[in-house]
Write an enzyme that holds these catalytic residues in place. Structure first.
Site, PDB file in Angstrom:
ATOM      1  N   ARG A   1      34.208   1.368 -23.226  1.00  0.00           N
ATOM      2  CA  ARG A   1      33.548   0.511 -24.218  1.00  0.00           C
ATOM      3  C   ARG A   1      32.073   0.886 -24.289  1.00  0.00           C
ATOM      4  NH1 ARG A   1      33.386  -5.115 -26.125  1.00  0.00           N
ATOM      5  NH2 ARG A   1      31.650  -5.027 -27.597  1.00  0.00           N
TER       6      ARG A   1
ATOM      7  N   ARG B   1      35.678  -0.319 -31.264  1.00  0.00           N
ATOM      8  CA  ARG B   1      35.645  -0.428 -29.810  1.00  0.00           C
ATOM      9  C   ARG B   1      36.985  -0.070 -29.183  1.00  0.00           C
ATOM     10  NH1 ARG B   1      33.291  -6.167 -30.467  1.00  0.00           N
ATOM     11  NH2 ARG B   1      32.078  -4.778 -31.691  1.00  0.00           N
TER      12      ARG B   1
ATOM     13  N   ASP C   1      37.778  -4.991 -26.316  1.00  0.00           N
ATOM     14  CA  ASP C   1      36.850  -6.116 -26.326  1.00  0.00           C
ATOM     15  C   ASP C   1      37.574  -7.275 -25.667  1.00  0.00           C
ATOM     16  OD1 ASP C   1      34.674  -7.753 -26.873  1.00  0.00           O
ATOM     17  OD2 ASP C   1      35.324  -8.197 -28.919  1.00  0.00           O
TER      18      ASP C   1
ATOM     19  N   ASP D   1      36.994 -11.160 -24.202  1.00  0.00           N
ATOM     20  CA  ASP D   1      36.089 -12.313 -24.174  1.00  0.00           C
ATOM     21  C   ASP D   1      36.779 -13.519 -23.567  1.00  0.00           C
ATOM     22  OD1 ASP D   1      33.663 -11.366 -25.472  1.00  0.00           O
ATOM     23  OD2 ASP D   1      34.852 -11.248 -27.302  1.00  0.00           O
TER      24      ASP D   1
END
Length: 181
Positions: free
Chosen positions: A87, A97, A100, A102
């Site tokens: 990344r 990307r 990702d 989160d």
């Protein structure tokens, strides 16, 4: 003797548009090496946000059980996986990307500081909302009331009505099979 930590339930959103199938599989494997992944939502092929001149994304959500405190999930668990999968962070929040990851929810914790906002602001985006609601419904079947009800109160009042994209049933099943091993 170390103090005992109770397990917390956390939801991690997953997205990739550079070799997404390979990178999402690798992220799941890496996450499973460090914590207990107990649920995988349907994954969707979605349109990029902000910059349309890039490949479509694959997005979904994983449910984990962990003893890692909420404030340590990103630096200890998620960032190292993202870095390991190449990344690259730029000033462009809409750039392509490899992966990702989160933290979307951590139990029913509500907080906001310079490093972490819970619930995550992306919770209202269809590619996070629909997979999250799916995992909450699955969790409710197994453990009704209590934590699930408190988490559901954190969902946005204005909820998306259209699916985020094309459901990827085959890829979703493949990821769920990885959870069973």
């Amino acid at each position: 003797m170390s103090p005992t930590h109770s397990m917390s339930v956390a939801f991690v959103s997953v997205g990739a548009n550079i070799e997404p199938e390979r990178n999402i599989r690798a992220a799941l494997t890496a996450l499973q090496e460090q914590t207990r992944v107990v649920g995988s939502s349907t994954f969707y092929r979605t349109e990029p946000i902000g910059r349309r001149d890039q490949p479509r994304y694959i997005n979904g959500v994983w449910r984990i059980e962990t003893e890692i405190p909420a404030t340590r999930i990103k630096p200890v668990l998620l960032r190292p996986i993202e870095d390991g999968l190449g990344r690259v962070r730029t000033g462009d929040k809409c750039s392509p990307r490899t992966i990702d990851l989160d933290l979307i929810l951590y139990d029913d914790l509500v907080m906001k500081d310079e490093d972490l906002t819970l619930p995550h602001p992306d919770i209202a985006r269809p590619f996070v909302y629909f997979p999250l609601v799916e995992l909450l419904a699955e969790m409710r079947r197994v453990q009704p009331g209590g934590l699930v009800s408190r988490i559901e109160r954190l969902l946005p009042a204005a909820t998306p009505t259209e699916l985020p994209g094309e459901p990827l049933d085959g890829f979703t099943e493949e990821l769920r099979q990885l959870l069973r091993h």
